[in-house]
Design a protein around this motif. Sequence first.
Motif, PDB file in Angstrom:
ATOM      1  N   ALA A 162      60.073  25.337 -42.814  1.00 38.09           N
ATOM      2  CA  ALA A 162      60.927  24.990 -41.673  1.00 38.09           C
ATOM      3  C   ALA A 162      61.815  23.793 -41.993  1.00 38.09           C
ATOM      4  O   ALA A 162      63.001  23.757 -41.622  1.00 38.09           O
ATOM      5  CB  ALA A 162      60.065  24.696 -40.447  1.00 38.09           C
ATOM      6  N   GLY A 169      54.156  26.405 -43.855  1.00 38.13           N
ATOM      7  CA  GLY A 169      55.095  26.677 -42.770  1.00 38.13           C
ATOM      8  C   GLY A 169      55.977  25.492 -42.446  1.00 38.13           C
ATOM      9  O   GLY A 169      57.194  25.636 -42.246  1.00 38.13           O
ATOM     10  N   HIS A 189      63.128  36.830 -38.937  1.00 36.06           N
ATOM     11  CA  HIS A 189      61.755  36.334 -38.873  1.00 36.06           C
ATOM     12  C   HIS A 189      61.184  36.257 -40.282  1.00 36.06           C
ATOM     13  O   HIS A 189      61.243  37.242 -41.032  1.00 36.06           O
ATOM     14  CB  HIS A 189      60.885  37.249 -38.010  1.00 36.06           C
ATOM     15  CG  HIS A 189      61.125  37.095 -36.542  1.00 36.06           C
ATOM     16  ND1 HIS A 189      62.146  37.752 -35.889  1.00 36.06           N
ATOM     17  CD2 HIS A 189      60.483  36.344 -35.608  1.00 36.06           C
ATOM     18  CE1 HIS A 189      62.125  37.427 -34.604  1.00 36.06           C
ATOM     19  NE2 HIS A 189      61.125  36.575 -34.405  1.00 36.06           N
ATOM     20  N   GLN A 204      52.065  32.491 -36.493  1.00 38.21           N
ATOM     21  CA  GLN A 204      53.324  33.081 -36.042  1.00 38.21           C
ATOM     22  C   GLN A 204      54.383  32.970 -37.131  1.00 38.21           C
ATOM     23  O   GLN A 204      54.429  31.982 -37.868  1.00 38.21           O
ATOM     24  CB  GLN A 204      53.838  32.357 -34.788  1.00 38.21           C
ATOM     25  CG  GLN A 204      52.943  32.517 -33.576  1.00 38.21           C
ATOM     26  CD  GLN A 204      53.512  31.796 -32.371  1.00 38.21           C
ATOM     27  OE1 GLN A 204      54.390  30.935 -32.503  1.00 38.21           O
ATOM     28  NE2 GLN A 204      53.022  32.145 -31.195  1.00 38.21           N
ATOM     29  N   ARG A 205      55.219  33.996 -37.211  1.00 38.12           N
ATOM     30  CA  ARG A 205      56.315  33.937 -38.171  1.00 38.12           C
ATOM     31  C   ARG A 205      57.371  32.920 -37.702  1.00 38.12           C
ATOM     32  O   ARG A 205      57.485  32.623 -36.524  1.00 38.12           O
ATOM     33  CB  ARG A 205      56.944  35.312 -38.338  1.00 38.12           C
ATOM     34  CG  ARG A 205      56.003  36.318 -38.996  1.00 38.12           C
ATOM     35  CD  ARG A 205      56.763  37.452 -39.640  1.00 38.12           C
ATOM     36  NE  ARG A 205      57.412  38.316 -38.682  1.00 38.12           N
ATOM     37  CZ  ARG A 205      58.324  39.231 -39.004  1.00 38.12           C
ATOM     38  NH1 ARG A 205      58.705  39.368 -40.262  1.00 38.12           N
ATOM     39  NH2 ARG A 205      58.867  39.995 -38.080  1.00 38.12           N
ATOM     40  N   ILE A 206      58.122  32.441 -38.656  1.00 39.39           N
ATOM     41  CA  ILE A 206      59.187  31.483 -38.370  1.00 39.39           C
ATOM     42  C   ILE A 206      60.461  32.248 -38.023  1.00 39.39           C
ATOM     43  O   ILE A 206      60.914  33.101 -38.793  1.00 39.39           O
ATOM     44  CB  ILE A 206      59.438  30.563 -39.586  1.00 39.39           C
ATOM     45  CG1 ILE A 206      58.195  29.728 -39.879  1.00 39.39           C
ATOM     46  CG2 ILE A 206      60.646  29.669 -39.349  1.00 39.39           C
ATOM     47  CD1 ILE A 206      58.275  28.950 -41.184  1.00 39.39           C
ATOM     48  N   HIS A 207      61.023  31.953 -36.855  1.00 36.04           N
ATOM     49  CA  HIS A 207      62.257  32.612 -36.435  1.00 36.04           C
ATOM     50  C   HIS A 207      63.443  31.710 -36.762  1.00 36.04           C
ATOM     51  O   HIS A 207      63.436  30.514 -36.475  1.00 36.04           O
ATOM     52  CB  HIS A 207      62.246  32.901 -34.930  1.00 36.04           C
ATOM     53  CG  HIS A 207      63.483  33.579 -34.450  1.00 36.04           C
ATOM     54  ND1 HIS A 207      64.439  32.939 -33.692  1.00 36.04           N
ATOM     55  CD2 HIS A 207      63.936  34.848 -34.634  1.00 36.04           C
ATOM     56  CE1 HIS A 207      65.422  33.778 -33.421  1.00 36.04           C
ATOM     57  NE2 HIS A 207      65.139  34.936 -33.978  1.00 36.04           N
ATOM     58  N   GLU A 241      63.329  28.200 -34.957  1.00 32.18           N
ATOM     59  CA  GLU A 241      62.509  28.260 -33.744  1.00 32.18           C
ATOM     60  C   GLU A 241      61.094  28.633 -34.158  1.00 32.18           C
ATOM     61  O   GLU A 241      60.814  29.770 -34.551  1.00 32.18           O
ATOM     62  CB  GLU A 241      63.083  29.289 -32.764  1.00 32.18           C
ATOM     63  CG  GLU A 241      64.482  28.928 -32.265  1.00 32.18           C
ATOM     64  CD  GLU A 241      65.114  30.036 -31.442  1.00 32.18           C
ATOM     65  OE1 GLU A 241      64.691  31.206 -31.608  1.00 32.18           O
ATOM     66  OE2 GLU A 241      66.024  29.751 -30.651  1.00 32.18           O
ATOM     67  N   TRP A 242      60.205  27.652 -34.102  1.00 37.39           N
ATOM     68  CA  TRP A 242      58.830  27.873 -34.545  1.00 37.39           C
ATOM     69  C   TRP A 242      57.938  26.835 -33.887  1.00 37.39           C
ATOM     70  O   TRP A 242      58.266  25.646 -33.869  1.00 37.39           O
ATOM     71  CB  TRP A 242      58.744  27.780 -36.065  1.00 37.39           C
ATOM     72  CG  TRP A 242      57.380  28.027 -36.637  1.00 37.39           C
ATOM     73  CD1 TRP A 242      56.591  29.104 -36.439  1.00 37.39           C
ATOM     74  CD2 TRP A 242      56.654  27.152 -37.514  1.00 37.39           C
ATOM     75  NE1 TRP A 242      55.415  28.984 -37.150  1.00 37.39           N
ATOM     76  CE2 TRP A 242      55.431  27.785 -37.818  1.00 37.39           C
ATOM     77  CE3 TRP A 242      56.925  25.910 -38.081  1.00 37.39           C
ATOM     78  CZ2 TRP A 242      54.474  27.218 -38.650  1.00 37.39           C
ATOM     79  CZ3 TRP A 242      55.979  25.342 -38.917  1.00 37.39           C
ATOM     80  CH2 TRP A 242      54.764  25.996 -39.186  1.00 37.39           C
ATOM     81  N   SER A 243      56.817  27.281 -33.371  1.00 31.59           N
ATOM     82  CA  SER A 243      55.912  26.391 -32.641  1.00 31.59           C
ATOM     83  C   SER A 243      55.068  25.510 -33.547  1.00 31.59           C
ATOM     84  O   SER A 243      54.426  24.568 -33.085  1.00 31.59           O
ATOM     85  CB  SER A 243      54.977  27.236 -31.764  1.00 31.59           C
ATOM     86  OG  SER A 243      54.117  28.025 -32.575  1.00 31.59           O
TER      87      SER A 243
END
Length: 326
Positions: free
Chosen positions: A169, A165, A144, A187-190, A180-182
């Motif tokens: 990404a 972000g 993350h 939110q952190r970037i997975h 995986e990131w919305s």
Amino acid sequence: MDVARWQLIDESVRDEIAEEVRTAVAAGRHDFERVVRGVIETWMDEVEDQDLLDEAIRGVVAEEFAGHLAAQAGWPAVTDNDRLSLAMGELAMAGILAREHHTCCMSCGIAEIGREISGLSGVRGYVFYHEQDVERAVAGGGIHLAFGPSELGGGRKRGPGGGIGVEIAEVLRRRGLHVEWSGDDGQRIHVRVNWQRRRFGWLAQHPGTAGGGEPGPGLLVTFCDPSWAAGDEPVVMSAQESRDLLLRLTPRDGTFASYEGASGSVLQFAWEGGTRLWAETPDAAAGCSHGRHVTLDEGLAMIAVLVEEGRIGLRDLGELEEVSWS
């Protein structure tokens, strides 16, 4: 390892020690002695016989080192960890302060990033992961990444991203990593990673390492990374090890690596301001160096040229700048 002695420690403690050792060795951050000391510090209050604890932990760490090195011999030339390091280096050069394995936790990481950014110019954001993230990644949970703008005071806002972000990404995906990131900046970037971080040089040494004999072919290397390691005495590193070292150097002032080929040709790298990687070759007779700023990919390619052809590949990239030593 003396199995009989190991069995004298409570089974539940043995299991937890073994798991901590596995994680520390896989993390690839510290050498044998530092891994041993770290595990001993965790368990010294749980085991009364300190000599037994020291002996047992040294045996477990040595076995884990040997297993890790045997496994990495079969890893692909470019691992997910390599892709992640390349992405972080690219982001650093784009003005985003990038740190791997940075501090123990999120709170400490943000605090340290804030102090560092305050003394830099040309930095517009940050991205990092910390030690607890590494533990989860080693266990198969991926990594993350925390991120944000350089003005940390306002914090990150929730809602659709469109700045730092998104850029992070995009770079990760371009390097072949699964993100995986919305798109939510809150939110952190997975990043899905198959955690495979190679141990090399002093990071690979352990009591079971075969000694003696002449070193194999490679480059004579000296280096310094104030964040975690320094090699004041020249050591011979293989092509792969030399490559790994450049990837692992923290993008910050004071970090450098010098590679000398069999012909005596020298190639040196130094991070400047956390955003640019300088590469040069010294000319002692003329009292100067010739160099230019390069990307990490170009640096890796030049290391390969020095190993395979014995020459400095800097001029292949174009005109060089002369830097006088006087």
